[in-house]
Design a protein around this motif. Structure first.
Motif, PDB file in Angstrom:
ATOM      1  N   LYS A 160       0.826  -1.261   0.097  1.00  0.00           N
ATOM      2  CA  LYS A 160      -0.062  -0.038  -0.080  1.00  0.00           C
ATOM      3  C   LYS A 160       0.857   1.494  -0.066  1.00  0.00           C
ATOM      4  N   ARG A 169       8.399   5.505   3.192  1.00  0.00           N
ATOM      5  CA  ARG A 169       8.540   5.077   4.550  1.00  0.00           C
ATOM      6  C   ARG A 169       8.295   3.487   4.439  1.00  0.00           C
ATOM      7  N   ARG A 170       7.105   3.230   3.671  1.00  0.00           N
ATOM      8  CA  ARG A 170       6.645   1.652   3.861  1.00  0.00           C
ATOM      9  C   ARG A 170       7.626   0.737   3.047  1.00  0.00           C
ATOM     10  N   LEU A 173      11.039   0.304   5.337  1.00  0.00           N
ATOM     11  CA  LEU A 173      10.575  -0.692   6.255  1.00  0.00           C
ATOM     12  C   LEU A 173      10.440  -2.014   5.966  1.00  0.00           C
ATOM     13  N   TYR A 177      13.054  -5.260   7.156  1.00  0.00           N
ATOM     14  CA  TYR A 177      12.244  -6.450   7.676  1.00  0.00           C
ATOM     15  C   TYR A 177      12.970  -7.594   6.632  1.00  0.00           C
ATOM     16  N   GLU A 231      11.687   3.711  13.666  1.00  0.00           N
ATOM     17  CA  GLU A 231      10.873   2.479  13.214  1.00  0.00           C
ATOM     18  C   GLU A 231      11.430   1.456  12.629  1.00  0.00           C
ATOM     19  N   GLU A 234      12.300  -0.431  15.844  1.00  0.00           N
ATOM     20  CA  GLU A 234      11.284  -0.929  16.615  1.00  0.00           C
ATOM     21  C   GLU A 234      10.976  -2.547  16.153  1.00  0.00           C
ATOM     22  N   LEU A 235      11.384  -2.612  14.619  1.00  0.00           N
ATOM     23  CA  LEU A 235      11.258  -4.162  14.093  1.00  0.00           C
ATOM     24  C   LEU A 235      11.896  -5.079  14.912  1.00  0.00           C
TER      25      LEU A 235
ATOM     26  N   LYS B 195       7.986  -9.465  11.982  1.00  0.00           N
ATOM     27  CA  LYS B 195       6.776  -9.638  10.677  1.00  0.00           C
ATOM     28  C   LYS B 195       5.619  -8.849  11.333  1.00  0.00           C
ATOM     29  N   ARG B 197       5.475  -6.871  13.828  1.00  0.00           N
ATOM     30  CA  ARG B 197       6.027  -5.375  14.234  1.00  0.00           C
ATOM     31  C   ARG B 197       5.942  -4.564  12.979  1.00  0.00           C
ATOM     32  N   LEU B 198       6.303  -5.150  11.949  1.00  0.00           N
ATOM     33  CA  LEU B 198       6.124  -4.548  10.566  1.00  0.00           C
ATOM     34  C   LEU B 198       4.590  -4.137  10.038  1.00  0.00           C
ATOM     35  N   LEU B 201       3.480  -1.369  12.179  1.00  0.00           N
ATOM     36  CA  LEU B 201       3.963  -0.109  11.856  1.00  0.00           C
ATOM     37  C   LEU B 201       3.328   0.282  10.271  1.00  0.00           C
ATOM     38  N   LEU B 202       2.871  -0.562   9.708  1.00  0.00           N
ATOM     39  CA  LEU B 202       2.362  -0.423   8.264  1.00  0.00           C
ATOM     40  C   LEU B 202       0.979  -0.397   8.273  1.00  0.00           C
ATOM     41  N   GLY B 203       0.271  -0.825   9.435  1.00  0.00           N
ATOM     42  CA  GLY B 203      -1.130  -0.793   9.486  1.00  0.00           C
ATOM     43  C   GLY B 203      -1.869  -1.773   8.504  1.00  0.00           C
ATOM     44  N   VAL B 204      -1.087  -3.074   8.282  1.00  0.00           N
ATOM     45  CA  VAL B 204      -1.695  -3.910   7.374  1.00  0.00           C
ATOM     46  C   VAL B 204      -2.161  -5.245   8.195  1.00  0.00           C
TER      47      VAL B 204
END
Lengths: 290, 204
Positions: A160, A169-170, A173, A177, A231, A234-235, B195, B197-198, B201-204
């Protein structure tokens, strides 16, 4: 024009064996943040001991001395052909002295050239500038972290991620990951927005030359760099992917103009051994290292 | 801290769990991309050619109960023709995932040293053999080279220095167990948690 071969050998030696002080300091602070006795703390402790030992012994911090990437700013009238020859000679000498591992492999035959020279190897980018001094930055970019570097094309429906800084940003991250510990976290991320596929990766790598405390002059990008730093940590991926509080040590973002049709985001993932060194040659021919 | 000496008995492998720190001692062999491909093609999946017999027998002896190290070192050749390891940290192991289970089973390996962890096939092989995956600290190359007390031999130098198979004697080589013989993988656990936490953060 003076022969700078010996100076380039010294630049390579410094890059391979001495981690920049800001990187070492960041790793030291990261170690203090980790749980005492944890695998993460142990990994950072080993890393710090290794940094010190490599500096004292003048041996490579990491055996993967990577792709040597030279960014050369030269004054009007200098010969880039002569500089390129001196640099190629210097990496061969540095390899002979075990500052570099022989890392240039023929892509068809698999044969190692043995001296870090080959087709388009080492990497050199020449930029003529207005000053009367020569400035050379060297980055030794390891293969493990290069393998987890990533390029995204926005929009990215899966994440998204649209064509804006939130989209950037998305994907950044997501890249952190996906890398897990495989790129030798904690990492420094060089991020480029825009350009074409090729120029975007070059721009991303150039961000890795910025000191960790270098604040982006563009406020939105400075904010993005700070947010991504928080962020990504935070992972919880942690040093070496052992789990922990420090996954990245810094995030640096640059931009380029792009085509209307394209919106690339490239993430140059750099291991904790962010081996950068630079050298200046004054108009009088005096060589200084930083 | 577990102190292990090669060859490692099965009961010592079974006693190891994810998170344990290990000090490794004895003769180990480096092998990365070219070496794994070579072993699979020339020793494991096909009959051994006469010119490879000597190396095959040597590796069978060294790796039985032994350890392979994913590493492409920086070395120095001394005046007397001997070699010294200058820098020798681990390389990324996941590239060997397609080969590793067969190599573990064929040679009765007890350990694989590398970085970044490996996948489900190697984890399964570790359970069956039994064997463990030992994580060295990526990039700690000068420090690890101090554990290499002797370069005993080098094979397949034609692969180039990083890809050659170096037979080395190590003392107190520091590693962490991140995949054990009980089906546990620290890498799987960290990936799973990160995963979640990701996604938050991404709200998915």
């Amino acid at each position: 024009m003076q022969d700078l071969t010996d100076a380039f050998v010294e630049l390579v030696r410094r890059a391979a064996t001495q981690l920049p002080p800001d990187m070492e300091e960041a790793i030291r602070k990261a170690k203090e943040r980790e749980e005492p006795g944890s695998a993460a703390e142990g990994a950072l402790d080993t890393i710090l001991k290794n940094i010190e030992m490599a500096r004292e012994r003048s041996t490579p911090i990491c055996q993967d001395t990577g792709t040597p990437i030279f960014e050369i700013h030269y004054p009007l009238g200098w010969s880039t052909r002569a500089l390129a020859e001196q640099i190629r000679k210097a990496v061969a000498i540095a390899t002979e002295r075990s500052y570099l591992r022989p890392n240039a492999v023929d892509s068809l035959t698999g044969e190692n050239s043995g001296d870090n020279t080959g087709e388009d190897f080492p990497t050199m980018h020449f930029h003529e500038w207005e000053k009367d001094t020569l400035h050379v930055d060297l980055l030794l970019k390891g293969g493990g972290c290069e393998n987890v570097s990533a390029q995204y094309k926005l929009p990215d429906a899966r994440l998204k991620a649209g064509r804006d800084l939130e989209g950037v940003r998305r994907v950044v991250l997501d890249a952190v990951y996906r890398a897990q510990g495989k790129g030798c976290a904690p990492a420094v991320l060089g991020v480029a927005i825009g350009g074409d596929r090729g120029s975007s990766y070059i721009k991303a790598k150039q961000q890795l030359l910025r000191p960790l405390d270098d604040r982006n002059p563009t406020p939105q990008l400075a904010e993005l760099e700070e947010r991504l730093y928080e962020e990504a940590n935070e992972l919880g991926i942690g040093p070496m992917g052992f789990g922990g509080k420090t996954t990245v040590l810094g995030v640096k973002v640059g931009t380029q103009h792009r085509l209307p049709a394209s919106y690339f985001v490239s993430i140059a993932y750099m291991c904790w051994a962010n081996r950068r060194a630079s050298m200046d040659v004054t108009a009088e021919g005096e060589v200084q290292y930083a | 801290m577990h102190k292990l000496t090669i060859p490692i008995p099965d009961e010592e492998i079974r006693a190891l769990h994810v998170g344990d720190t290990v000090s490794l001692n004895g003769i180990i062999v480096t092998g990365r991309d070219a070496a794994h491909k070579f072993m699979i093609e020339h020793f494991i999946r096909n009959p051994v050619a006469p010119e490879d017999e000597a190396l095959y027998e040597e590796l069978k002896r060294l790796l039985n109960g032994g350890v392979i190290y994913h590493c492409g070192p920086v070395v120095r050749k001394n005046a007397d023709g001997s070699w010294t390891f200058v820098a020798a940290g681990p390389t990324t192991s996941i590239r060997e995932e397609i080969y590793q289970p067969e190599v573990i089973a064929h040679f009765n390996l007890k350990g694989v040293i590398g970085k970044g962890g490996m996948g489900p096939n190697t984890l399964k092989a570790c359970q069956e053999q039994p064997a463990v995956y030992l994580h060295a600290i990526g990039g700690a190359a000068t420090l690890i080279a101090q554990s290499v007390r002797e370069v005993v031999a080098v094979h397949k130098l034609e692969f180039g220095i990083p890809e050659a198979m170096w037979v080395i004697r190590v003392e107190d080589f520091p590693v962490v167990v991140t995949m054990d013989s009980h089906g546990q993988s620290l890498h799987e656990a960290v990936e799973h948690e990160s995963k979640a936490r990701l996604e938050a953060l991404l709200g998915v």
